[in-house]
Design a protein around this motif. Structure first.
Motif, PDB file in Angstrom:
ATOM      1  N   ILE A 260       0.768  -1.217  -0.222  1.00 54.14           N
ATOM      2  CA  ILE A 260       0.034   0.103  -0.047  1.00 54.14           C
ATOM      3  C   ILE A 260       1.041   1.250   0.176  1.00 54.14           C
ATOM      4  CG2 ILE A 260      -1.740   1.086   1.454  1.00 54.14           C
ATOM      5  CD1 ILE A 260      -2.573  -1.478   2.429  1.00 54.14           C
ATOM      6  N   ILE A 261       0.788   2.130  -0.937  1.00 51.25           N
ATOM      7  CA  ILE A 261       1.611   3.215  -1.016  1.00 51.25           C
ATOM      8  C   ILE A 261       0.753   4.631  -0.908  1.00 51.25           C
ATOM      9  CG2 ILE A 261       3.357   2.035  -2.309  1.00 51.25           C
ATOM     10  CD1 ILE A 261       2.514   3.203  -4.852  1.00 51.25           C
ATOM     11  N   THR A 262       1.445   5.724  -0.940  1.00 53.58           N
ATOM     12  CA  THR A 262       0.921   6.837  -0.659  1.00 53.58           C
ATOM     13  C   THR A 262       1.035   7.616  -1.970  1.00 53.58           C
ATOM     14  OG1 THR A 262       0.113   8.738   0.759  1.00 53.58           O
ATOM     15  CG2 THR A 262       2.400   8.141   0.575  1.00 53.58           C
TER      16      THR A 262
ATOM     17  N   ASP B 209      -1.607   7.301  11.417  1.00 56.17           N
ATOM     18  CA  ASP B 209      -2.945   6.997  11.729  1.00 56.17           C
ATOM     19  C   ASP B 209      -3.411   5.817  10.707  1.00 56.17           C
ATOM     20  OD1 ASP B 209      -2.995   9.312  13.362  1.00 56.17           O
ATOM     21  OD2 ASP B 209      -4.008  10.474  12.054  1.00 56.17           O
ATOM     22  N   THR B 210      -2.910   5.910   9.563  1.00 54.85           N
ATOM     23  CA  THR B 210      -3.274   4.408   8.854  1.00 54.85           C
ATOM     24  C   THR B 210      -2.557   3.208   9.278  1.00 54.85           C
ATOM     25  OG1 THR B 210      -3.688   6.061   6.987  1.00 54.85           O
ATOM     26  CG2 THR B 210      -3.579   3.751   6.632  1.00 54.85           C
ATOM     27  N   ALA B 211      -1.410   3.686   9.715  1.00 54.70           N
ATOM     28  CA  ALA B 211      -0.233   2.571   9.931  1.00 54.70           C
ATOM     29  C   ALA B 211      -0.953   1.785  11.381  1.00 54.70           C
ATOM     30  CB  ALA B 211       0.913   3.265  10.445  1.00 54.70           C
TER      31      ALA B 211
ATOM     32  N   GLU C 157       6.734   2.081   6.520  1.00 51.14           N
ATOM     33  CA  GLU C 157       7.497   3.394   6.133  1.00 51.14           C
ATOM     34  C   GLU C 157       6.688   4.657   6.352  1.00 51.14           C
ATOM     35  OE1 GLU C 157      10.781   3.428   5.639  1.00 51.14           O
ATOM     36  OE2 GLU C 157      11.270   1.487   4.956  1.00 51.14           O
ATOM     37  N   LEU C 158       6.982   5.420   7.634  1.00 50.51           N
ATOM     38  CA  LEU C 158       6.302   6.552   7.824  1.00 50.51           C
ATOM     39  C   LEU C 158       6.663   7.943   7.498  1.00 50.51           C
ATOM     40  CD1 LEU C 158       4.361   4.655  10.705  1.00 50.51           C
ATOM     41  CD2 LEU C 158       3.827   4.371   8.394  1.00 50.51           C
ATOM     42  N   GLY C 159       6.422   8.844   8.475  1.00 50.98           N
ATOM     43  CA  GLY C 159       6.626  10.074   8.346  1.00 50.98           C
ATOM     44  C   GLY C 159       7.903  10.421   9.193  1.00 50.98           C
TER      45      GLY C 159
ATOM     46  N   LYS D 205       5.451  18.322  14.715  1.00 50.42           N
ATOM     47  CA  LYS D 205       4.479  17.361  14.016  1.00 50.42           C
ATOM     48  C   LYS D 205       4.839  17.709  12.466  1.00 50.42           C
ATOM     49  CE  LYS D 205       1.155  16.255  17.186  1.00 50.42           C
ATOM     50  NZ  LYS D 205       1.976  15.524  17.934  1.00 50.42           N
ATOM     51  N   GLU D 206       5.130  16.827  11.741  1.00 51.58           N
ATOM     52  CA  GLU D 206       4.981  16.658  10.460  1.00 51.58           C
ATOM     53  C   GLU D 206       4.092  17.513   9.808  1.00 51.58           C
ATOM     54  OE1 GLU D 206       4.335  12.852   8.221  1.00 51.58           O
ATOM     55  OE2 GLU D 206       6.165  13.266   6.997  1.00 51.58           O
ATOM     56  N   VAL D 207       4.535  18.578   8.924  1.00 50.40           N
ATOM     57  CA  VAL D 207       3.532  19.181   8.227  1.00 50.40           C
ATOM     58  C   VAL D 207       3.296  18.719   6.880  1.00 50.40           C
ATOM     59  CG1 VAL D 207       3.159  22.013   7.041  1.00 50.40           C
ATOM     60  CG2 VAL D 207       4.612  21.482   9.160  1.00 50.40           C
TER      61      VAL D 207
HETATM   62  P1  NAD Z   1      -2.314   7.786   4.459  1.00 50.85           P
HETATM   63  O1  NAD Z   1      -1.742   6.862   5.342  1.00 50.85           O
HETATM   64  O2  NAD Z   1      -3.651   8.564   4.611  1.00 50.85           O
HETATM   65  O3  NAD Z   1      -2.526   6.888   3.117  1.00 50.85           O
HETATM   66  C1  NAD Z   1      -1.635   5.934   2.482  1.00 50.85           C
HETATM   67  C2  NAD Z   1      -2.409   4.728   1.746  1.00 50.85           C
HETATM   68  O4  NAD Z   1      -2.911   4.135   2.712  1.00 50.85           O
HETATM   69  C3  NAD Z   1      -3.042   5.346   0.728  1.00 50.85           C
HETATM   70  O5  NAD Z   1      -3.145   4.364  -0.215  1.00 50.85           O
HETATM   71  C4  NAD Z   1      -4.584   5.040   1.170  1.00 50.85           C
HETATM   72  O6  NAD Z   1      -5.627   4.790   0.599  1.00 50.85           O
HETATM   73  C5  NAD Z   1      -4.387   3.736   2.256  1.00 50.85           C
HETATM   74  N1  NAD Z   1      -5.187   3.478   3.307  1.00 50.85           N
HETATM   75  C6  NAD Z   1      -5.915   4.577   4.037  1.00 50.85           C
HETATM   76  N2  NAD Z   1      -6.536   3.791   5.059  1.00 50.85           N
HETATM   77  C7  NAD Z   1      -6.217   2.641   5.237  1.00 50.85           C
HETATM   78  C8  NAD Z   1      -6.783   1.438   5.774  1.00 50.85           C
HETATM   79  N3  NAD Z   1      -7.634   1.680   6.607  1.00 50.85           N
HETATM   80  N4  NAD Z   1      -6.187   0.274   5.631  1.00 50.85           N
HETATM   81  C9  NAD Z   1      -5.387   0.073   4.468  1.00 50.85           C
HETATM   82  N5  NAD Z   1      -4.951   1.146   3.469  1.00 50.85           N
HETATM   83  C10 NAD Z   1      -5.435   2.522   3.851  1.00 50.85           C
HETATM   84  O7  NAD Z   1      -1.244   8.495   3.726  1.00 50.85           O
HETATM   85  P2  NAD Z   1      -0.887   9.992   3.936  1.00 50.85           P
HETATM   86  O8  NAD Z   1      -0.847  10.197   5.454  1.00 50.85           O
HETATM   87  O9  NAD Z   1      -1.514  11.203   3.201  1.00 50.85           O
HETATM   88  O10 NAD Z   1       0.825  10.200   3.564  1.00 50.85           O
HETATM   89  C11 NAD Z   1       1.687  10.798   3.850  1.00 50.85           C
HETATM   90  C12 NAD Z   1       2.505  10.117   4.894  1.00 50.85           C
HETATM   91  O11 NAD Z   1       3.229   9.209   4.274  1.00 50.85           O
HETATM   92  C13 NAD Z   1       3.484  11.097   5.376  1.00 50.85           C
HETATM   93  O12 NAD Z   1       3.275  11.031   6.847  1.00 50.85           O
HETATM   94  C14 NAD Z   1       4.926  10.729   4.863  1.00 50.85           C
HETATM   95  O13 NAD Z   1       5.931  11.159   5.705  1.00 50.85           O
HETATM   96  C15 NAD Z   1       4.669   9.371   4.681  1.00 50.85           C
HETATM   97  N6  NAD Z   1       5.671   8.789   3.628  1.00 50.85           N
HETATM   98  C16 NAD Z   1       6.648   7.929   4.131  1.00 50.85           C
HETATM   99  C17 NAD Z   1       7.458   7.321   3.323  1.00 50.85           C
HETATM  100  C18 NAD Z   1       8.737   6.478   3.713  1.00 50.85           C
HETATM  101  O14 NAD Z   1       9.314   6.098   2.986  1.00 50.85           O
HETATM  102  N7  NAD Z   1       8.861   6.482   5.232  1.00 50.85           N
HETATM  103  C19 NAD Z   1       7.430   7.895   2.038  1.00 50.85           C
HETATM  104  C20 NAD Z   1       6.633   8.613   1.650  1.00 50.85           C
HETATM  105  C21 NAD Z   1       5.465   9.146   2.335  1.00 50.85           C
END
Ligand code: NAD
Length: 489
Positions: A155-157, A237-239, A256-258, A390-392
């Motif tokens: 699952i990617i963002t 939050d999704t994680a 892989e989060l923020g 907090k991350e902007v």
């Molecule tokens: P998000 O967490 O809202 O969404 C990410 C993905 O998760 C999307 O494809 C979404 O449809 C899916 N999703 C949403 N709810 C879900 C659920 N309940 N179950 C399964 N999948 C679900 O993403 P966001 O917060 O908009 O993205 C930005 C974040 O991503 C930032 O915090 C950023 O730092 C982080 N990020 C991390 C990396 C890394 O490699 N560490 C790279 C890019 C972005």
């Protein structure tokens, strides 16, 4: 908003096995962030499509894991070449997906090809296990066997779809897994071309499936019993939801989060190089919408005013505008919700005492229809304030001062995140001390590149766990079997 179709964008479809399906369980109106206009209708996978894709990936796993490793390697190396050959298209699709400026888009294609080639190189040299027998074991013989999981649910963002694919897909496929990838519905275009090229590279249908979808599709993918590991890039939050779902069956999950990465600038550093790198990394990479950016700048007291002035001057010189114009450094941010979030965080930071150096207001004029927010520098930020903690996820840099190394380390480690750390100093002994002291998954000194294929990339704390990149990134896609042969008859 009017729906504009046929804009040279590839039709977005659900790529399930050999099928390219124009209809799903729902439709998303894709808004071009540069224009604010709806430019495509995106079919969305629902739970049924997820189930089909996973079952097809499961069947294809049997084929792919028994494909000779040399063939897997050859296909991935071909994929790397194809990605490079299609760089112009990827740059255009990056701009359409999320307003990625062409210069960054081009650099992203180059980096993506490197990641794919790196793991293509591993595919026929896999470190598949080790002998565990010891002398005197009485004829018993033991070893470990590294085995692919099966179907990986990825699952990617939306911020870097091509890069996220390149960081997950080649490692998982090199290890012999199959995949179902759910890109964000906000950015589906790059994944379509990537899927075409996977096929052209000779990777059998069903090994790699792409299903654009929303949160419900993501949740169905995570919960599917045939998905054996989840690899997630996104927000905390999704994680949390994904981790809770995986906990039901103890399914392994890579997160892989923020981040809120600190960038420590000491008075003995090359200040011009530090200022240029710090400013470009804060704003020029995806308009500040990337996880590992140095968004907290910590500056030694004696050079603080001079350095803040340098940063402000460079930031205000960056061209913000149409992502396809070659001299644009910052394209738009992803959507109206992002503009609202950024505006409110900048306003609260000022209420909490931060000093605005440059930026700070959405751009109007000919950019008024798109989601354009300029590079924004805030100095004298309170380390305990929201902006420091907090991350902007936008083009906003928080600057703070420190008096000595001890205070710099304390400030740097004073968030719940732990993704990247940046150091600028000409004192090599100091850099060694700091490398050890920073509580982050990676540390880069004096402008070294980060998130490169040959080194692991991943966070601790609120930034997640596990790695992409390097041998560690490959090992994420194996489980270890312990094997012993006795000497009984
Ligand atoms: P998000 O967490 O809202 O969404 C990410 C993905 O998760 C999307 O494809 C979404 O449809 C899916 N999703 C949403 N709810 C879900 C659920 N309940 N179950 C399964 N999948 C679900 O993403 P966001 O917060 O908009 O993205 C930005 C974040 O991503 C930032 O915090 C950023 O730092 C982080 N990020 C991390 C990396 C890394 O490699 N560490 C790279 C890019 C972005």
């Amino acid at each position: 908003m009017s729906v504009i179709t046929e804009q040279g964008l590839p039709p977005v479809t659900l790529r399930i096995g050999a099928e390219s399906r124009a209809r799903g369980a729902g439709v998303h109106e894709h808004v071009n962030p540069a224009t604010g206009q709806v430019d495509a209708l995106i079919p969305l996978a629902g739970p049924d499509e997820v189930d089909e894709a996973v079952k097809i990936a499961h069947a294809a796993f049997a084929v792919w894991r028994s494909t000779p490793a040399t063939e897997r390697s050859k296909a991935l190396l071909k994929l790397a070449d194809l990605v490079e050959e299609h760089s112009g298209e990827f740059v255009a699709l990056g701009a359409a997906d999320n307003g990625l400026a062409s210069a960054t888009g081009q650099a992203t294609v180059t980096a993506a090809a490197q990641w794919i080639r790196y793991y293509g190189g591993w595919a026929d040299k896999l470190p598949l296990g080790r002998i565990t027998s010891v002398v005197g074991a009485g004829g018993n013989f033991g070893h470990t066997l590294r085995q692919p999981y099966g179907v990986i649910g990825a699952i990617i963002t939306w911020n870097a779809p091509l890069m996220s694919l390149a960081m997950k897909v080649p490692a998982a496929l090199a290890a012999g897994n199959s995949m179902v990838v759910k890109p964000s519905e906000l950015t589906p275009f790059s994944s379509m071309l990537f899927a075409d090229l996977v096929r052209e590279a000779g990777i059998p249908d069903g090994v790699f499936n792409v299903i654009p979808g929303g949160p419900d599709a993501g949740a169905a993918l995570v919960e599917h019993p045939l998905v054996k590991k989840v690899s997630f890039t996104g927000g905390p939050d999704t994680a949390r939801k994904i981790t809770a779902a995986c906990a039901k069956t103890f399914k392994p999950v890579l997160l892989e989060l923020g981040g809120k990465s600190a960038n420590l600038v000491f008075a003995d550093a090359d200040l011009d190089a530090a200022a240029m790198h710090s400013t470009f990394m804060s704003f020029g990479i995806m308009s500040g919408q990337a996880c590992a950016l140095p968004t907290r700048l910590l500056v030694e007291d004696s050079i603080y005013d001079e350095f803040v002035a340098k940063i402000g001057a460079i930031a205000s010189s960056f061209k913000v505008g149409n992502p396809l114009e070659p001299d644009t450094i910052c394209g738009p941010v992803i959507n109206q919700a992002a503009v609202d979030r950024i505006e409110s965080m900048v306003a609260r930071a000022q209420e909490q005492g931060a000093r605005l150096v440059t930026g700070g207001a959405r751009l109007g004029g000919e950019l008024a229809e798109g989601f354009y927010y300029p590079p924004t520098v805030l100095a004298d930020v309170d380390p305990a304030s929201e902006l420091a903690q907090k991350e902007v996820f936008g083009p906003v840099l928080a600057i703070m001062r420190f008096t000595d190394e001890t205070e710099a380390i304390a400030l740097a480690n004073n968030t719940d995140y732990g993704l990247s750390g940046y150091i600028w100093t000409s004192d090599s002994r100091r850099s060694i001390r700091l490398v050890e002291a920073l509580e982050t998954g990676e540390v880069v000194v004096n402008g070294a590149p980060n998130a490169v294929a040959e080194r692991p990339f991943g966070g601790i704390g609120l930034s997640g766990n596990g790695n992409e990149g390097g041998l560690e990134g490959l090992e994420e896609f194996f489980w270890t079997k312990s094997v012993a042969y006795g000497n009984g008859q």
